[in-house]
Motif scaffolding. Structure first.
Motif, PDB file in Angstrom:
ATOM      1  N   SER A  31       8.040   5.180   3.258  1.00 19.62           N
ATOM      2  CA  SER A  31       8.764   6.411   2.964  1.00 19.62           C
ATOM      3  C   SER A  31       7.738   7.510   2.713  1.00 19.62           C
ATOM      4  O   SER A  31       6.717   7.255   2.058  1.00 19.62           O
ATOM      5  N   PRO A  32       7.973   8.720   3.213  1.00 14.95           N
ATOM      6  CA  PRO A  32       9.043   9.140   4.110  1.00 14.95           C
ATOM      7  C   PRO A  32       8.949   8.409   5.460  1.00 14.95           C
ATOM      8  O   PRO A  32       7.911   7.854   5.795  1.00 14.95           O
ATOM      9  N   VAL A  33      10.044   8.444   6.213  1.00 21.63           N
ATOM     10  CA  VAL A  33      10.049   7.825   7.532  1.00 21.63           C
ATOM     11  C   VAL A  33       9.095   8.619   8.425  1.00 21.63           C
ATOM     12  O   VAL A  33       9.257   9.824   8.579  1.00 21.63           O
ATOM     13  N   PRO A  34       8.058   7.986   8.981  1.00 24.93           N
ATOM     14  CA  PRO A  34       7.048   8.741   9.725  1.00 24.93           C
ATOM     15  C   PRO A  34       7.588   9.321  11.028  1.00 24.93           C
ATOM     16  O   PRO A  34       8.495   8.763  11.643  1.00 24.93           O
ATOM     17  N   ASP A  35       7.006  10.436  11.413  1.00 26.14           N
ATOM     18  CA  ASP A  35       7.344  11.096  12.676  1.00 26.14           C
ATOM     19  C   ASP A  35       6.037  11.372  13.403  1.00 26.14           C
ATOM     20  O   ASP A  35       5.339  12.337  13.106  1.00 26.14           O
ATOM     21  N   ALA A  36       5.665  10.483  14.323  1.00 27.29           N
ATOM     22  CA  ALA A  36       4.406  10.604  15.052  1.00 27.29           C
ATOM     23  C   ALA A  36       4.618  10.089  16.461  1.00 27.29           C
ATOM     24  O   ALA A  36       5.388   9.142  16.676  1.00 27.29           O
ATOM     25  N   PRO A  37       3.943  10.694  17.462  1.00 27.44           N
ATOM     26  CA  PRO A  37       4.202  10.315  18.862  1.00 27.44           C
ATOM     27  C   PRO A  37       3.817   8.881  19.197  1.00 27.44           C
ATOM     28  O   PRO A  37       4.366   8.311  20.144  1.00 27.44           O
ATOM     29  N   ASP A  38       2.888   8.284  18.435  1.00 28.38           N
ATOM     30  CA  ASP A  38       2.457   6.924  18.761  1.00 28.38           C
ATOM     31  C   ASP A  38       3.227   5.859  17.993  1.00 28.38           C
ATOM     32  O   ASP A  38       2.925   4.675  18.116  1.00 28.38           O
ATOM     33  N   LEU A  39       4.213   6.283  17.200  1.00 26.25           N
ATOM     34  CA  LEU A  39       4.974   5.339  16.387  1.00 26.25           C
ATOM     35  C   LEU A  39       6.452   5.377  16.743  1.00 26.25           C
ATOM     36  O   LEU A  39       6.972   6.399  17.180  1.00 26.25           O
TER      37      LEU A  39
ATOM     38  N   ASN B 145       0.855  -1.183   0.000  1.00 29.64           N
ATOM     39  CA  ASN B 145       0.000   0.000   0.000  1.00 29.64           C
ATOM     40  C   ASN B 145       0.892   1.234   0.000  1.00 29.64           C
ATOM     41  O   ASN B 145       2.117   1.136   0.053  1.00 29.64           O
ATOM     42  N   TYR B 146       0.272   2.405  -0.053  1.00 26.72           N
ATOM     43  CA  TYR B 146       1.047   3.634   0.074  1.00 26.72           C
ATOM     44  C   TYR B 146       1.203   3.973   1.554  1.00 26.72           C
ATOM     45  O   TYR B 146       0.526   3.409   2.422  1.00 26.72           O
ATOM     46  N   GLY B 147       2.123   4.900   1.839  1.00 29.81           N
ATOM     47  CA  GLY B 147       2.567   5.124   3.206  1.00 29.81           C
ATOM     48  C   GLY B 147       1.474   5.436   4.201  1.00 29.81           C
ATOM     49  O   GLY B 147       1.377   4.813   5.268  1.00 29.81           O
ATOM     50  N   GLU B 148       0.618   6.420   3.893  1.00 27.49           N
ATOM     51  CA  GLU B 148      -0.394   6.832   4.872  1.00 27.49           C
ATOM     52  C   GLU B 148      -1.379   5.710   5.165  1.00 27.49           C
ATOM     53  O   GLU B 148      -1.817   5.530   6.308  1.00 27.49           O
TER      54      GLU B 148
ATOM     55  N   TYR C 239       0.337   9.843  -1.264  1.00 29.53           N
ATOM     56  CA  TYR C 239       1.483   8.955  -1.439  1.00 29.53           C
ATOM     57  C   TYR C 239       2.756   9.684  -1.025  1.00 29.53           C
ATOM     58  O   TYR C 239       2.937  10.861  -1.335  1.00 29.53           O
ATOM     59  N   GLY C 240       3.659   8.955  -0.346  1.00 29.90           N
ATOM     60  CA  GLY C 240       4.894   9.580   0.104  1.00 29.90           C
ATOM     61  C   GLY C 240       5.720  10.128  -1.040  1.00 29.90           C
ATOM     62  O   GLY C 240       6.292  11.224  -0.948  1.00 29.90           O
ATOM     63  N   LEU C 241       5.774   9.386  -2.155  1.00 29.03           N
ATOM     64  CA  LEU C 241       6.567   9.829  -3.295  1.00 29.03           C
ATOM     65  C   LEU C 241       6.005  11.103  -3.916  1.00 29.03           C
ATOM     66  O   LEU C 241       6.754  11.931  -4.435  1.00 29.03           O
TER      67      LEU C 241
ATOM     68  N   ARG D 275       4.543  13.503  -2.158  1.00 22.27           N
ATOM     69  CA  ARG D 275       4.970  14.584  -1.265  1.00 22.27           C
ATOM     70  C   ARG D 275       6.441  14.937  -1.514  1.00 22.27           C
ATOM     71  O   ARG D 275       6.827  16.105  -1.544  1.00 22.27           O
ATOM     72  N   ILE D 276       7.277  13.908  -1.716  1.00 19.77           N
ATOM     73  CA  ILE D 276       8.695  14.144  -1.984  1.00 19.77           C
ATOM     74  C   ILE D 276       8.860  14.887  -3.311  1.00 19.77           C
ATOM     75  O   ILE D 276       9.671  15.819  -3.419  1.00 19.77           O
ATOM     76  N   THR D 277       8.104  14.486  -4.330  1.00 21.53           N
ATOM     77  CA  THR D 277       8.167  15.165  -5.630  1.00 21.53           C
ATOM     78  C   THR D 277       7.807  16.637  -5.486  1.00 21.53           C
ATOM     79  O   THR D 277       8.520  17.526  -5.984  1.00 21.53           O
ATOM     80  N   ASP D 278       6.712  16.918  -4.797  1.00 16.36           N
ATOM     81  CA  ASP D 278       6.292  18.311  -4.609  1.00 16.36           C
ATOM     82  C   ASP D 278       7.355  19.101  -3.852  1.00 16.36           C
ATOM     83  O   ASP D 278       7.661  20.252  -4.208  1.00 16.36           O
ATOM     84  N   ASP D 279       7.936  18.490  -2.814  1.00 15.88           N
ATOM     85  CA  ASP D 279       8.943  19.191  -2.012  1.00 15.88           C
ATOM     86  C   ASP D 279      10.213  19.462  -2.821  1.00 15.88           C
ATOM     87  O   ASP D 279      10.799  20.546  -2.733  1.00 15.88           O
ATOM     88  N   LEU D 280      10.657  18.481  -3.610  1.00 21.04           N
ATOM     89  CA  LEU D 280      11.872  18.666  -4.407  1.00 21.04           C
ATOM     90  C   LEU D 280      11.661  19.737  -5.481  1.00 21.04           C
ATOM     91  O   LEU D 280      12.553  20.565  -5.731  1.00 21.04           O
ATOM     92  N   CYS D 281      10.493  19.725  -6.106  1.00 16.56           N
ATOM     93  CA  CYS D 281      10.215  20.751  -7.110  1.00 16.56           C
ATOM     94  C   CYS D 281      10.174  22.136  -6.471  1.00 16.56           C
ATOM     95  O   CYS D 281      10.689  23.114  -7.030  1.00 16.56           O
TER      96      CYS D 281
END
Length: 307
Positions: free
Chosen positions: A150-158, A130-133, A201-203, A205-211
């Protein structure tokens, strides 16, 4: 009411089977008085007479026979559930519910499981792509023990641990103006039409951030759910894409190294914080963490650009 009835079902089934309170009490390992009181309380809770009593001998009433059929089904289901959880937790032949990204499925995950099963040949896997979320949601719901995302999640319950990184390439059609190049700055694609994964999808988000880091917002013509489908759209001349390397080279496209910004995605493993592991899950988690830095198949090294 169901929770109150549950502890008495086994007692009821034993009395019904023996048609004798003393023998049923001996089988269940409880005093006869305890069993007798439990049956009286069960009838009071139900508001129905289940037994016709003759001293210590009993027989089921018609209502008792109907209730016994349902009680036997319920007890059998509980026993099956107990057998399942015991089997899943077995140190040598238990089960791991493992989620991973679609792009990890053709090569990376099969290789990991093959290597793990050298020392744990009987451990079973339930595999979910599946996709990350969506995987994080299933992790929180208890459907997964571990997920590779991916991306590596950052959440208090994980709890999440970075394991590796993967270079992303700018994929263009083989007749594209950039197809003769080996390297490209992402800003050079600012005027291109992009094909990307859907939002969430994580990829994507990464695409949008890199652009954004390269100074532009991608003009998206097509959104999909799977990286190889996007490669097919690129080969058809419908746009360009930022994608991880394919397991097998795809004809009709050229994969360019992105020199700026640094185009990589981090791959990590995540699990629920405070969630106790069964022995098989603990073993596979330890194995994954031992692969830090060499989780993914290595790409061939490219020569450095001329100074």
């Amino acid at each position: 009411m169901g929770l109150l009835l549950a502890p008495r079902l086994a007692y009821f089934a034993a009395v019904a089977r023996h048609e004798h309170v003393t023998r049923a009490a001996a089988e269940m390992g409880v005093p006869q008085s305890t069993l007798s009181r439990a049956m009286v309380r069960l009838e009071q809770d139900l508001g129905v007479t289940l037994f016709a009593r003759r001293g210590r001998t009993v027989s089921l009433t018609p209502a008792g026979r109907r209730f016994l059929t349902a009680a036997d089904r319920a007890l059998a289901e509980v026993e099956r559930a107990a057998d399942t959880v015991r089997a899943d937790a077995d140190p040598t032949a238990g089960r791991v519910a493992f989620g991973f990204l679609h792009t990890m499925g053709s090569e990376t995950v099969p290789g990991l499981i093959r290597a793990f099963r050298v020392d744990h040949p009987r451990i079973r896997f339930t595999l979910v792509q599946n996709y990350g979320e969506a995987m994080i949601e299933r992790l929180r719901a208890g459907d997964l023990d571990l997920c590779l995302t991916s991306p590596v999640p950052d959440a208090p319950d994980l709890v999440a641990r970075r394991l590796d990184e993967q270079r992303l390439r700018l994929v263009v059609p083989d007749d594209h103006r950039l197809a003769g190049r080996k390297r490209v700055r992402l800003a050079e694609a600012a005027d291109e039409t992009f094909v990307t994964l859907e939002p969430g999808y994580g990829l994507r988000r990464i695409t949008d951030d890199l652009c954004a880091e390269a100074g532009f917002k991608p003009r998206v013509a097509f959104e999909g759910e799977e990286a190889e489908t996007l490669r097919g759209l690129v080969a058809a001349g419908l746009g360009v894409a930022l994608l991880p390397p394919p397991a097998v080279p795809r004809p009709g496209v050229v994969e360019l190294t992105v020199t700026a910004p640094r185009a990589v995605r981090e791959i990590g493993v995540a699990w629920l914080d405070g969630h106790p592991d069964t022995a098989p899950v603990a073993a596979f988690k330890k194995f994954l963490l031992s692969r830090r830095g060499h989780l993914l198949p290595k790409e061939p090294l490219e020569p450095s650009p001329p100074a």
